[in-house]
Design a protein around this motif. Structure first.
Motif, PDB file in Angstrom:
ATOM      1  N   ALA A  32       9.026  12.368   0.023  1.00 24.37           N
ATOM      2  CA  ALA A  32      10.363  12.695  -0.485  1.00 24.37           C
ATOM      3  C   ALA A  32      11.332  11.537  -0.248  1.00 24.37           C
ATOM      4  O   ALA A  32      12.157  11.217  -1.119  1.00 24.37           O
ATOM      5  CB  ALA A  32      10.871  13.967   0.178  1.00 24.37           C
ATOM      6  N   LEU A  33      11.231  10.894   0.903  1.00 27.60           N
ATOM      7  CA  LEU A  33      12.110   9.757   1.188  1.00 27.60           C
ATOM      8  C   LEU A  33      11.864   8.604   0.226  1.00 27.60           C
ATOM      9  O   LEU A  33      12.797   7.921  -0.205  1.00 27.60           O
ATOM     10  CB  LEU A  33      11.882   9.265   2.623  1.00 27.60           C
ATOM     11  CG  LEU A  33      12.443  10.086   3.778  1.00 27.60           C
ATOM     12  CD1 LEU A  33      12.130   9.385   5.097  1.00 27.60           C
ATOM     13  CD2 LEU A  33      13.953  10.274   3.648  1.00 27.60           C
ATOM     14  N   TYR A  34      10.607   8.385  -0.101  1.00 32.21           N
ATOM     15  CA  TYR A  34      10.237   7.207  -0.889  1.00 32.21           C
ATOM     16  C   TYR A  34      10.261   7.443  -2.395  1.00 32.21           C
ATOM     17  O   TYR A  34      10.052   6.498  -3.165  1.00 32.21           O
ATOM     18  CB  TYR A  34       8.835   6.738  -0.487  1.00 32.21           C
ATOM     19  CG  TYR A  34       8.737   6.147   0.894  1.00 32.21           C
ATOM     20  CD1 TYR A  34       9.639   5.178   1.326  1.00 32.21           C
ATOM     21  CD2 TYR A  34       7.728   6.538   1.771  1.00 32.21           C
ATOM     22  CE1 TYR A  34       9.547   4.630   2.593  1.00 32.21           C
ATOM     23  CE2 TYR A  34       7.616   5.989   3.035  1.00 32.21           C
ATOM     24  CZ  TYR A  34       8.530   5.037   3.444  1.00 32.21           C
ATOM     25  OH  TYR A  34       8.422   4.489   4.702  1.00 32.21           O
ATOM     26  N   ARG A  35      10.489   8.658  -2.838  1.00 34.45           N
ATOM     27  CA  ARG A  35      10.295   8.992  -4.254  1.00 34.45           C
ATOM     28  C   ARG A  35      11.085   8.071  -5.189  1.00 34.45           C
ATOM     29  O   ARG A  35      10.526   7.489  -6.126  1.00 34.45           O
ATOM     30  CB  ARG A  35      10.683  10.452  -4.507  1.00 34.45           C
ATOM     31  CG  ARG A  35      10.401  10.913  -5.933  1.00 34.45           C
ATOM     32  CD  ARG A  35      10.660  12.403  -6.101  1.00 34.45           C
ATOM     33  NE  ARG A  35       9.700  13.171  -5.310  1.00 34.45           N
ATOM     34  CZ  ARG A  35      10.022  13.948  -4.272  1.00 34.45           C
ATOM     35  NH1 ARG A  35      11.287  14.041  -3.887  1.00 34.45           N
ATOM     36  NH2 ARG A  35       9.098  14.612  -3.615  1.00 34.45           N
ATOM     37  N   ASP A  36      12.368   7.916  -4.956  1.00 38.72           N
ATOM     38  CA  ASP A  36      13.190   7.105  -5.855  1.00 38.72           C
ATOM     39  C   ASP A  36      12.811   5.634  -5.778  1.00 38.72           C
ATOM     40  O   ASP A  36      12.772   4.929  -6.803  1.00 38.72           O
ATOM     41  CB  ASP A  36      14.674   7.277  -5.523  1.00 38.72           C
ATOM     42  CG  ASP A  36      15.194   8.663  -5.878  1.00 38.72           C
ATOM     43  OD1 ASP A  36      14.498   9.388  -6.622  1.00 38.72           O
ATOM     44  OD2 ASP A  36      16.273   9.027  -5.384  1.00 38.72           O
ATOM     45  N   ASP A  37      12.537   5.152  -4.578  1.00 43.31           N
ATOM     46  CA  ASP A  37      12.179   3.744  -4.424  1.00 43.31           C
ATOM     47  C   ASP A  37      10.852   3.452  -5.112  1.00 43.31           C
ATOM     48  O   ASP A  37      10.687   2.395  -5.738  1.00 43.31           O
ATOM     49  CB  ASP A  37      12.098   3.400  -2.930  1.00 43.31           C
ATOM     50  CG  ASP A  37      11.920   1.907  -2.698  1.00 43.31           C
ATOM     51  OD1 ASP A  37      12.944   1.180  -2.702  1.00 43.31           O
ATOM     52  OD2 ASP A  37      10.765   1.457  -2.535  1.00 43.31           O
ATOM     53  N   ARG A  48       0.860  -1.181   0.000  1.00 44.50           N
ATOM     54  CA  ARG A  48       0.000   0.000   0.000  1.00 44.50           C
ATOM     55  C   ARG A  48       0.895   1.229   0.000  1.00 44.50           C
ATOM     56  O   ARG A  48       2.122   1.104   0.124  1.00 44.50           O
ATOM     57  CB  ARG A  48      -0.913   0.001   1.229  1.00 44.50           C
ATOM     58  CG  ARG A  48      -0.164   0.170   2.534  1.00 44.50           C
ATOM     59  CD  ARG A  48      -0.998  -0.070   3.767  1.00 44.50           C
ATOM     60  NE  ARG A  48      -1.942   1.009   4.042  1.00 44.50           N
ATOM     61  CZ  ARG A  48      -2.573   1.139   5.205  1.00 44.50           C
ATOM     62  NH1 ARG A  48      -2.369   0.253   6.178  1.00 44.50           N
ATOM     63  NH2 ARG A  48      -3.404   2.136   5.400  1.00 44.50           N
ATOM     64  N   ASP A  49       0.301   2.391  -0.140  1.00 47.79           N
ATOM     65  CA  ASP A  49       1.067   3.632  -0.069  1.00 47.79           C
ATOM     66  C   ASP A  49       1.989   3.575   1.150  1.00 47.79           C
ATOM     67  O   ASP A  49       1.528   3.365   2.279  1.00 47.79           O
ATOM     68  CB  ASP A  49       0.104   4.811   0.051  1.00 47.79           C
ATOM     69  CG  ASP A  49       0.841   6.122   0.233  1.00 47.79           C
ATOM     70  OD1 ASP A  49       1.180   6.429   1.389  1.00 47.79           O
ATOM     71  OD2 ASP A  49       1.070   6.820  -0.758  1.00 47.79           O
ATOM     72  N   PRO A  50       3.305   3.731   0.964  1.00 44.55           N
ATOM     73  CA  PRO A  50       4.236   3.504   2.077  1.00 44.55           C
ATOM     74  C   PRO A  50       4.091   4.512   3.215  1.00 44.55           C
ATOM     75  O   PRO A  50       4.350   4.170   4.375  1.00 44.55           O
ATOM     76  CB  PRO A  50       5.613   3.596   1.422  1.00 44.55           C
ATOM     77  CG  PRO A  50       5.398   4.377   0.177  1.00 44.55           C
ATOM     78  CD  PRO A  50       4.023   4.031  -0.289  1.00 44.55           C
ATOM     79  N   ALA A  51       3.675   5.733   2.912  1.00 40.55           N
ATOM     80  CA  ALA A  51       3.452   6.705   3.985  1.00 40.55           C
ATOM     81  C   ALA A  51       2.263   6.278   4.842  1.00 40.55           C
ATOM     82  O   ALA A  51       2.314   6.337   6.072  1.00 40.55           O
ATOM     83  CB  ALA A  51       3.225   8.094   3.403  1.00 40.55           C
TER      84      ALA A  51
END
Length: 244
Positions: free
Chosen positions: A227-232, A100-103
């Protein structure tokens, strides 16, 4: 008779694994362990991993001749030592993974731990300074299990590692909301992946659903996590086609 477990619902935590487990327990071709989470392969004490006693694991199953054995331990996707132990146990293991959405996943994880009194930190602190707790206590500590709100959301990183051991063909990756919104279609993907007959949905399973009104993720915290998850997440899209 082959007593080995053939598949596992490997994660991610707080992504609908309990509901999927409940569905699969209805299937006549499957045998799920009496305990939803065996936590056998992620044990860091009490097991001699040079010569493990798999009877301890197999005793969780009833007489199930001719049925595929499965289990559900959502920490498996995150806990890399468990993956190596599973490789030694059954290199043909199949893994079902819900995301699911990681946030939102991080927030749901924190709500559970905070509600149980296991984490006194507010969410904003827990996802920032609170991450140091895992560094202080080590990668296989209880802190790494309990407080990995952020770390468990780097899905591409975790999937790449699991696929490096077992191959992508042994991974089925689904969105949580596919199971909740279209359970029959999602379950058809699962049963096809396992090579068994479809499972009609007599009634929907909704498990461990917490009310959202009491706590909501704040805009600043969401922006920080996004922002933390953007690249992943970009890599996850390339690997699986899944976006949030």
């Amino acid at each position: 008779m082959n007593t080995k477990i053939s598949f596992t619902i490997a994660g991610a935590q707080k992504c609908g694994t309990t509901a999927l487990d409940a569905y699969l327990r209805r299937h006549p071709s499957l045998s799920m362990g009496r305990e939803k989470e065996s936590h056998f392969f992620d044990r860091e004490s009490g097991v001699n991993w040079r010569s493990p006693d798999y009877d301890v694991l197999h005793q969780l199953y009833d007489h199930d001749a001719g049925r595929l054995r499965g289990e559900s331990t959502p920490v498996t996707l995150f806990w890399t030592p468990a993956q190596y132990r599973i490789l030694a146990y059954n290199p043909d293991m199949k893994f079902i993974i819900l995301l699911r959405d990681p946030a939102e996943r991080a927030f749901s994880h924190w709500k559970m731990k905070h509600g149980l009194g296991q984490d006194p930190l507010p969410f904003s602190t827990a996802i920032r300074e609170g991450r140091v707790r895992m560094l202080d206590e080590g990668a296989q500590s209880m802190a790494a299990r309990w407080f990995s709100y952020v770390e468990r959301g780097f899905y591409a990183r975790q999937l790449n590692h699991l696929a490096s051991l077992f191959g992508w063909e042994r991974l089925l990756v689904l969105r949580q909301d596919a199971l909740s919104a279209r359970p029959e279609a999602a379950l058809a993907q699962v049963t096809n992946f396992l090579g068994i007959a479809p499972l009609p949905v007599a009634h929907e399973e909704r498990r461990n659903v917490s009310p959202d009104a009491e706590h909501r993720i704040g805009d600043e915290d969401r922006a920080y996590l996004n922002a933390l998850y953007r690249d992943d997440l970009a890599e996850l899209r390339d690997l699986t086609g899944i976006t949030f």
